[in-house]
Design a protein around this motif. Structure first.
Motif, PDB file in Angstrom:
ATOM      1  N   TRP A  13       0.838  -1.201   0.000  1.00 21.93           N
ATOM      2  CA  TRP A  13       0.000   0.000   0.000  1.00 21.93           C
ATOM      3  C   TRP A  13       0.873   1.252   0.000  1.00 21.93           C
ATOM      4  CZ3 TRP A  13      -1.455  -4.330   2.887  1.00 21.93           C
ATOM      5  CH2 TRP A  13      -2.699  -4.889   2.547  1.00 21.93           C
ATOM      6  N   PRO A  14       0.351   2.341  -0.557  1.00 28.65           N
ATOM      7  CA  PRO A  14       1.125   3.595  -0.585  1.00 28.65           C
ATOM      8  C   PRO A  14       1.034   4.333   0.755  1.00 28.65           C
ATOM      9  CG  PRO A  14      -0.968   3.902  -1.717  1.00 28.65           C
ATOM     10  CD  PRO A  14      -0.929   2.452  -1.282  1.00 28.65           C
ATOM     11  N   LEU A  15       1.756   3.822   1.745  1.00 26.75           N
ATOM     12  CA  LEU A  15       1.696   4.433   3.076  1.00 26.75           C
ATOM     13  C   LEU A  15       2.710   5.567   3.188  1.00 26.75           C
ATOM     14  CD1 LEU A  15       1.419   1.260   5.336  1.00 26.75           C
ATOM     15  CD2 LEU A  15      -0.416   2.709   4.435  1.00 26.75           C
ATOM     16  N   GLN A  16       2.313   6.599   3.900  1.00 23.28           N
ATOM     17  CA  GLN A  16       3.225   7.720   4.135  1.00 23.28           C
ATOM     18  C   GLN A  16       3.893   7.612   5.497  1.00 23.28           C
ATOM     19  OE1 GLN A  16      -0.018  10.376   3.445  1.00 23.28           O
ATOM     20  NE2 GLN A  16       0.964  11.213   1.622  1.00 23.28           N
ATOM     21  N   ALA A  17       3.239   6.895   6.401  1.00 21.82           N
ATOM     22  CA  ALA A  17       3.819   6.663   7.723  1.00 21.82           C
ATOM     23  C   ALA A  17       3.125   5.464   8.332  1.00 21.82           C
ATOM     24  CB  ALA A  17       3.623   7.890   8.623  1.00 21.82           C
ATOM     25  N   SER A  18       3.845   4.744   9.169  1.00 22.40           N
ATOM     26  CA  SER A  18       3.228   3.626   9.883  1.00 22.40           C
ATOM     27  C   SER A  18       3.942   3.433  11.213  1.00 22.40           C
ATOM     28  CB  SER A  18       3.279   2.343   9.051  1.00 22.40           C
ATOM     29  OG  SER A  18       4.603   2.064   8.649  1.00 22.40           O
ATOM     30  N   LEU A  19       3.202   2.859  12.143  1.00 25.27           N
ATOM     31  CA  LEU A  19       3.741   2.657  13.487  1.00 25.27           C
ATOM     32  C   LEU A  19       3.122   1.410  14.092  1.00 25.27           C
ATOM     33  CD1 LEU A  19       5.232   3.730  16.101  1.00 25.27           C
ATOM     34  CD2 LEU A  19       3.082   4.872  16.678  1.00 25.27           C
ATOM     35  N   ILE A  20       3.972   0.578  14.684  1.00 29.83           N
ATOM     36  CA  ILE A  20       3.487  -0.550  15.486  1.00 29.83           C
ATOM     37  C   ILE A  20       4.165  -0.440  16.851  1.00 29.83           C
ATOM     38  CG2 ILE A  20       3.295  -3.051  15.735  1.00 29.83           C
ATOM     39  CD1 ILE A  20       3.847  -3.314  12.727  1.00 29.83           C
TER      40      ILE A  20
END
Lengths: 171, 83
Positions: free
Chosen positions: A80-87
């Protein structure tokens, strides 16, 4: 970004930090997982769900946990075209109501953010090396893996083509 | 090689981590399990139902036919229940 920690986290502060100063993000989806007081799958009360737990202890495999979460996050970014992610995932002793996991996905449009978020949660449930030990009235019990979690993770195996096609749907 | 055990495998074997030196013909995860079973009654109990044991070689999930070698870090654990 991924983080594994014993300490609690502040969802609002985490979210603010992730998108601070950005003006290109159009959609952010967050998933916050909490420790439930009831064991089993029942959420509506009654006696089908099992016992009330007092606490649970999350054991994990330091090193592999971070490696697997990073790979899962990288896979979401490929699909997916994610700009930011956090886990953020906690370990150690937790009580009902405590925050346990936080997953944030940001993208220009909502479809990618929603889908990538579900993908991350589904995959971390079947691939991140954590084990829950419940402490209830009848003593300690290791939580068993659920087939429904495998099913949920399996639906993403159709391949990136299908997933990419889905995320191009109009937003 | 370094062997790690988690959750009830750690409880049943009685060890979280051990350094082992299996014979040269132990070249796969499956063969390693068979050999580890002979180390103690606790190990035998931990691996009694191999279907519910998962393995990782050098921190990646591995099937029973995956190769293992000297210097590897190999972990055994139940199906994961995080999230």
């Amino acid at each position: 970004m991924i983080r594994v920690q014993a300490e609690d986290f502040d969802p609002a502060a985490e979210l603010d930090a992730l998108i601070a100063g950005r003006t290109d993000v159009g959609a952010v989806v967050t998933f916050l997982g909490l420790v439930r007081e009831m064991t089993g799958n029942d959420v509506g009360g009654g006696d089908a769900g099992g016992a009330r737990i007092e606490a649970m202890t999350l054991e994990h495999y330091p090193g592999m946990t971070e490696k697997q979460l990073a790979e899962i996050e990288a896979e979401a970014n490929r699909r997916w075209p994610l700009q930011a992610s956090l886990i953020v995932h906690r370990h150690g002793r937790l009580e009902p109501g405590d925050r346990i996991v936080y997953v944030v996905t940001a993208s220009p449009h909502r479809a990618a953010a929603y889908e990538a978020n579900m993908f991350l949660v589904d995959w971390l449930k079947t691939r991140a090396p954590f084990w829950k030990l419940e402490d209830g009235p009848e003593g300690e019990r290791w939580v068993e893996a659920r087939d429904s979690d495998d099913d949920a993770a399996g639906r993403w195996n159709a391949g990136p083509e299908k997933a990419a096609g889905k995320c191009r749907s109009p937003t | 090689m370094k062997i790690l055990y988690f959750a009830w495998l750690r409880q049943r074997t009685g060890v979280a981590e051990e350094e082992v030196d299996p014979p040269a013909d132990v070249t796969t995860v499956g063969a390693l399990v068979d050999w580890l079973k002979t180390r103690s009654a606790g190990h035998a109990e931990a691996f009694a139902n191999a279907k519910v044991v998962r393995a990782a070689v050098n921190q990646d999930f591995a099937a029973t036919d995956a190769p293992v070698a000297r210097g590897d870090e190999i972990a055994f654990f139940p199906p994961v229940t995080g999230g």
